[in-house]
Design a protein around this motif. Structure first.
Motif, PDB file in Angstrom:
ATOM      1  N   ARG A   1      15.325 -15.004  65.611  1.00 41.26           N
ATOM      2  CA  ARG A   1      15.823 -14.373  66.833  1.00 41.26           C
ATOM      3  C   ARG A   1      15.295 -12.955  67.036  1.00 41.26           C
ATOM      4  O   ARG A   1      15.144 -12.505  68.169  1.00 41.26           O
ATOM      5  N   LEU A   2      15.034 -12.252  65.946  1.00 37.45           N
ATOM      6  CA  LEU A   2      14.733 -10.822  66.042  1.00 37.45           C
ATOM      7  C   LEU A   2      13.257 -10.495  65.851  1.00 37.45           C
ATOM      8  O   LEU A   2      12.907  -9.343  65.621  1.00 37.45           O
ATOM      9  N   GLU A   3      12.388 -11.496  65.978  1.00 33.18           N
ATOM     10  CA  GLU A   3      10.960 -11.254  65.808  1.00 33.18           C
ATOM     11  C   GLU A   3      10.410 -10.270  66.834  1.00 33.18           C
ATOM     12  O   GLU A   3       9.412  -9.603  66.595  1.00 33.18           O
ATOM     13  N   ASP A   4      11.059 -10.180  67.983  1.00 32.05           N
ATOM     14  CA  ASP A   4      10.555  -9.306  69.045  1.00 32.05           C
ATOM     15  C   ASP A   4      10.930  -7.841  68.848  1.00 32.05           C
ATOM     16  O   ASP A   4      10.406  -6.966  69.542  1.00 32.05           O
ATOM     17  N   VAL A   5      11.821  -7.548  67.915  1.00 34.54           N
ATOM     18  CA  VAL A   5      12.238  -6.166  67.673  1.00 34.54           C
ATOM     19  C   VAL A   5      11.144  -5.445  66.884  1.00 34.54           C
ATOM     20  O   VAL A   5      10.758  -5.877  65.798  1.00 34.54           O
ATOM     21  N   THR A   6      10.639  -4.351  67.429  1.00 31.36           N
ATOM     22  CA  THR A   6       9.572  -3.601  66.759  1.00 31.36           C
ATOM     23  C   THR A   6      10.050  -2.291  66.141  1.00 31.36           C
ATOM     24  O   THR A   6       9.346  -1.696  65.332  1.00 31.36           O
ATOM     25  N   THR A   7      11.235  -1.841  66.505  1.00 30.03           N
ATOM     26  CA  THR A   7      11.770  -0.604  65.931  1.00 30.03           C
ATOM     27  C   THR A   7      12.080  -0.813  64.449  1.00 30.03           C
ATOM     28  O   THR A   7      12.769  -1.778  64.089  1.00 30.03           O
ATOM     29  N   PRO A   8      11.603   0.046  63.558  1.00 26.84           N
ATOM     30  CA  PRO A   8      11.874  -0.128  62.128  1.00 26.84           C
ATOM     31  C   PRO A   8      13.359   0.035  61.806  1.00 26.84           C
ATOM     32  O   PRO A   8      13.978   1.038  62.157  1.00 26.84           O
ATOM     33  N   LEU A   9      13.920  -0.956  61.153  1.00 25.84           N
ATOM     34  CA  LEU A   9      15.309  -0.910  60.694  1.00 25.84           C
ATOM     35  C   LEU A   9      15.407  -1.612  59.355  1.00 25.84           C
ATOM     36  O   LEU A   9      14.735  -2.619  59.115  1.00 25.84           O
ATOM     37  N   ASP A  10      16.265  -1.110  58.482  1.00 23.63           N
ATOM     38  CA  ASP A  10      16.609  -1.810  57.251  1.00 23.63           C
ATOM     39  C   ASP A  10      17.939  -2.514  57.463  1.00 23.63           C
ATOM     40  O   ASP A  10      18.938  -1.881  57.819  1.00 23.63           O
ATOM     41  N   VAL A  11      17.944  -3.820  57.261  1.00 18.32           N
ATOM     42  CA  VAL A  11      19.158  -4.620  57.435  1.00 18.32           C
ATOM     43  C   VAL A  11      19.417  -5.399  56.151  1.00 18.32           C
ATOM     44  O   VAL A  11      18.576  -6.182  55.707  1.00 18.32           O
ATOM     45  N   ALA A  12      20.584  -5.175  55.544  1.00 21.91           N
ATOM     46  CA  ALA A  12      20.962  -5.867  54.310  1.00 21.91           C
ATOM     47  C   ALA A  12      21.903  -7.011  54.629  1.00 21.91           C
ATOM     48  O   ALA A  12      22.896  -6.827  55.334  1.00 21.91           O
ATOM     49  N   VAL A  13      21.581  -8.188  54.118  1.00 26.95           N
ATOM     50  CA  VAL A  13      22.414  -9.375  54.318  1.00 26.95           C
ATOM     51  C   VAL A  13      22.744  -9.927  52.929  1.00 26.95           C
ATOM     52  O   VAL A  13      21.931 -10.607  52.300  1.00 26.95           O
ATOM     53  N   ILE A  14      23.938  -9.606  52.453  1.00 29.86           N
ATOM     54  CA  ILE A  14      24.334  -9.930  51.078  1.00 29.86           C
ATOM     55  C   ILE A  14      25.604 -10.783  51.114  1.00 29.86           C
ATOM     56  O   ILE A  14      26.571 -10.455  51.810  1.00 29.86           O
ATOM     57  N   GLY A  15      25.605 -11.857  50.335  1.00 33.96           N
ATOM     58  CA  GLY A  15      26.662 -12.856  50.464  1.00 33.96           C
ATOM     59  C   GLY A  15      27.993 -12.522  49.840  1.00 33.96           C
ATOM     60  O   GLY A  15      29.002 -13.137  50.164  1.00 33.96           O
ATOM     61  N   CYS A  16      28.051 -11.539  48.934  1.00 28.34           N
ATOM     62  CA  CYS A  16      29.321 -11.243  48.276  1.00 28.34           C
ATOM     63  C   CYS A  16      29.392  -9.755  47.931  1.00 28.34           C
ATOM     64  O   CYS A  16      28.477  -8.994  48.219  1.00 28.34           O
ATOM     65  N   ILE A  17      30.479  -9.353  47.282  1.00 27.81           N
ATOM     66  CA  ILE A  17      30.732  -7.932  47.040  1.00 27.81           C
ATOM     67  C   ILE A  17      30.107  -7.402  45.753  1.00 27.81           C
ATOM     68  O   ILE A  17      30.265  -6.232  45.415  1.00 27.81           O
ATOM     69  N   VAL A  18      29.371  -8.250  45.010  1.00 28.54           N
ATOM     70  CA  VAL A  18      28.774  -7.770  43.770  1.00 28.54           C
ATOM     71  C   VAL A  18      27.735  -6.680  44.055  1.00 28.54           C
ATOM     72  O   VAL A  18      27.808  -5.569  43.547  1.00 28.54           O
ATOM     73  N   ASN A  19      26.747  -7.018  44.884  1.00 30.20           N
ATOM     74  CA  ASN A  19      25.712  -6.052  45.257  1.00 30.20           C
ATOM     75  C   ASN A  19      25.805  -5.624  46.712  1.00 30.20           C
ATOM     76  O   ASN A  19      25.094  -4.699  47.126  1.00 30.20           O
ATOM     77  N   GLY A  20      26.649  -6.306  47.467  1.00 30.94           N
ATOM     78  CA  GLY A  20      26.716  -6.058  48.903  1.00 30.94           C
ATOM     79  C   GLY A  20      26.970  -4.617  49.307  1.00 30.94           C
ATOM     80  O   GLY A  20      26.188  -4.035  50.067  1.00 30.94           O
ATOM     81  N   PRO A  21      28.035  -4.000  48.831  1.00 28.43           N
ATOM     82  CA  PRO A  21      28.315  -2.623  49.253  1.00 28.43           C
ATOM     83  C   PRO A  21      27.204  -1.646  48.888  1.00 28.43           C
ATOM     84  O   PRO A  21      26.859  -0.756  49.674  1.00 28.43           O
ATOM     85  N   GLY A  22      26.608  -1.813  47.710  1.00 31.28           N
ATOM     86  CA  GLY A  22      25.545  -0.905  47.294  1.00 31.28           C
ATOM     87  C   GLY A  22      24.320  -1.020  48.176  1.00 31.28           C
ATOM     88  O   GLY A  22      23.731  -0.009  48.581  1.00 31.28           O
ATOM     89  N   GLU A  23      23.927  -2.253  48.496  1.00 27.04           N
ATOM     90  CA  GLU A  23      22.776  -2.447  49.377  1.00 27.04           C
ATOM     91  C   GLU A  23      23.096  -1.986  50.793  1.00 27.04           C
ATOM     92  O   GLU A  23      22.256  -1.384  51.472  1.00 27.04           O
ATOM     93  N   ALA A  24      24.305  -2.273  51.245  1.00 28.74           N
ATOM     94  CA  ALA A  24      24.691  -1.915  52.611  1.00 28.74           C
ATOM     95  C   ALA A  24      24.677  -0.409  52.824  1.00 28.74           C
ATOM     96  O   ALA A  24      24.313   0.079  53.901  1.00 28.74           O
ATOM     97  N   LYS A  25      25.062   0.336  51.821  1.00 30.85           N
ATOM     98  CA  LYS A  25      25.121   1.794  51.960  1.00 30.85           C
ATOM     99  C   LYS A  25      23.735   2.426  52.064  1.00 30.85           C
ATOM    100  O   LYS A  25      23.605   3.572  52.498  1.00 30.85           O
ATOM    101  N   GLU A  26      22.701   1.689  51.658  1.00 31.81           N
ATOM    102  CA  GLU A  26      21.338   2.208  51.731  1.00 31.81           C
ATOM    103  C   GLU A  26      20.597   1.729  52.974  1.00 31.81           C
ATOM    104  O   GLU A  26      19.447   2.101  53.190  1.00 31.81           O
ATOM    105  N   ALA A  27      21.254   0.895  53.793  1.00 29.86           N
ATOM    106  CA  ALA A  27      20.592   0.285  54.945  1.00 29.86           C
ATOM    107  C   ALA A  27      21.104   0.867  56.255  1.00 29.86           C
ATOM    108  O   ALA A  27      22.149   1.524  56.297  1.00 29.86           O
ATOM    109  N   ASP A  28      20.347   0.618  57.318  1.00 29.11           N
ATOM    110  CA  ASP A  28      20.810   1.014  58.653  1.00 29.11           C
ATOM    111  C   ASP A  28      22.019   0.175  59.052  1.00 29.11           C
ATOM    112  O   ASP A  28      22.986   0.680  59.628  1.00 29.11           O
ATOM    113  N   ILE A  29      21.928  -1.116  58.756  1.00 27.27           N
ATOM    114  CA  ILE A  29      23.044  -2.032  58.982  1.00 27.27           C
ATOM    115  C   ILE A  29      23.167  -2.922  57.760  1.00 27.27           C
ATOM    116  O   ILE A  29      22.161  -3.414  57.242  1.00 27.27           O
TER     117      ILE A  29
END
Length: 370
Positions: free
Chosen positions: A290-318
């Motif tokens: 769906r997002l292939e057309d977006v050219t603006t640089p963004l870091d997006v973290a998609v993590i399935g559980c709370i083990v690494n999720g919060p840590g990765e999310a805090k370093e990402a734009d979303i």
């Protein structure tokens, strides 16, 4: 999480391929090549436009005949991205596409023929400010080098390249780039490393005939990645037996992974396991499509559980961290809202697009005020 790359790039002379700088301190450009019949102007134009939309900076087109040269002229009128004409043996084709507006000539001076013909091509390129790419390939080495080395080797590739470089040097022509491609990773990387120490011109990287989409991507990532980590390379093509658009996508992914260029979304996603609180693989597949057309640089973290999720999310734009009964959404490293499984992809896509639009607007304002 858009940190600067620690890679120190090799210093090289800069040339211009159309409006795209190659070498010097210019960004590493991404190239691909059409696989349509060049004389089918409509099909070739359509493919070039798809490549440009995918992020190709430069596109190469094979021009094997004078008929194809005339078609090339029509193609050139209908596209915006710089075009490289791939030419072998017949110097008259090179002269014709030069008159028709080509942005770069991919030739091997040694197979153009007699010195008079080589000089005619180089003089035309000089008069019209057209750069040349010397393209050496392990599969088409000169017969005397095959006899000398017994088989393709890094030294054979470099000797072939330097032989062509010497021809251009003798004609006082310096606006060229060089490639020394092989399908063997070790041969290609060794040749590029050796050549990088002997010339100042920009290097076009490629692992030729790398294979299909999966195997070719892996081989290219290893070979080109190793060279890029060494600071070698000014422009690249990922050669895949697949839709050429995939070559562009993989090329951009390589550069984004090494922080050498930024374009579109850099996804950080877990491989998923039984702890996942939503279908990570399905979510990622849908978001990428769906997002292939977006050219603006963004870091997006998609993590399935709370083990690494919060840590990765805090370093990402979303960041999306799977939870029960709802999932935590982080924006700019801070907890922002909750999403449920229902409409998860729709909600996340909407948030990413809003973030990308806001970032693009800020960057445009900064440029306008500068």
């Amino acid at each position: 999480m858009q940190f600067e790359s620690p890679i120190v790039r090799r210093k090289s002379r800069q040339i211009m391929v159309g409006n795209v700088p190659v070498g010097g301190d210019a960004p590493i450009s991404v190239q691909s090549m059409t696989n349509t019949e060049t004389c089918d102007v409509a099909a070739t134009v359509g493919q070039i436009q798809r490549l440009e939309n995918a992020g190709a900076d430069i596109v190469r087109v094979s021009v094997p005949s004078m008929e194809a040269a005339e078609a090339f002229g029509e193609i050139k009128k209908q596209v915006n991205v710089p075009l490289v004409a791939d030419i072998h043996f017949d110097y008259r084709i090179a002269l014709r596409v030069a008159d028709l507006g080509v942005d770069c000539l991919r030739i091997n001076p040694g197979n153009i023929g007699r010195e008079k013909r080589i000089r005619a091509v180089v003089d035309k390129a000089r008069d019209l400010n057209i750069p040349i790419r010397i393209g050496v390939n392990a599969g088409s080495l000169e017969k005397d080098l095959q006899k000398k080395y017994g088989e393709p080797t890094p030294d054979a590739l470099v000797e072939s390249a330097l032989r062509h470089v010497e021809i251009l040097d003798s004609l006082n022509f310096q606006d060229f780039k060089v490639s020394v491609k092989a399908s063997d990773i070790f041969m290609a990387t060794a040749a590029y490393r050796k050549l990088a120490q002997q010339i100042e011109q920009p290097l076009h990287l490629g692992i030729t005939e790398a294979g299909g989409l999966r195997a070719g991507t892996v081989k290219s990532a290893i070979g080109l990645g190793a060279l890029l980590l060494d600071g070698i390379g000014d422009t690249l093509r990922v050669s895949l037996a697949a839709d050429p658009v995939e070559e562009v996508k993989v090329g951009w992914d390589l550069l984004k992974s090494l922080r050498l260029r930024s374009k579109g979304i850099n996804f950080i996603a877990c491989p998923s396991c039984s702890r996942q609180n939503f279908d990570v693989v399905k979510t990622m597949n849908e978001l990428e499509t769906r997002l292939e057309d977006v050219t603006t640089p963004l870091d997006v973290a998609v993590i399935g559980c709370i083990v690494n999720g919060p840590g990765e999310a805090k370093e990402a734009d979303i960041g999306l961290t799977g939870g029960t009964p709802s999932h935590a959404i982080y924006v700019d490293g801070q907890p922002d809202r909750k999403f449920k499984n229902e409409n998860l992809v729709d909600d996340l896509e909407r948030l990413i697009r809003e973030k990308a639009a806001a970032k693009a607007e800020r960057e445009a304002d900064i440029i306008a005020k500068a």
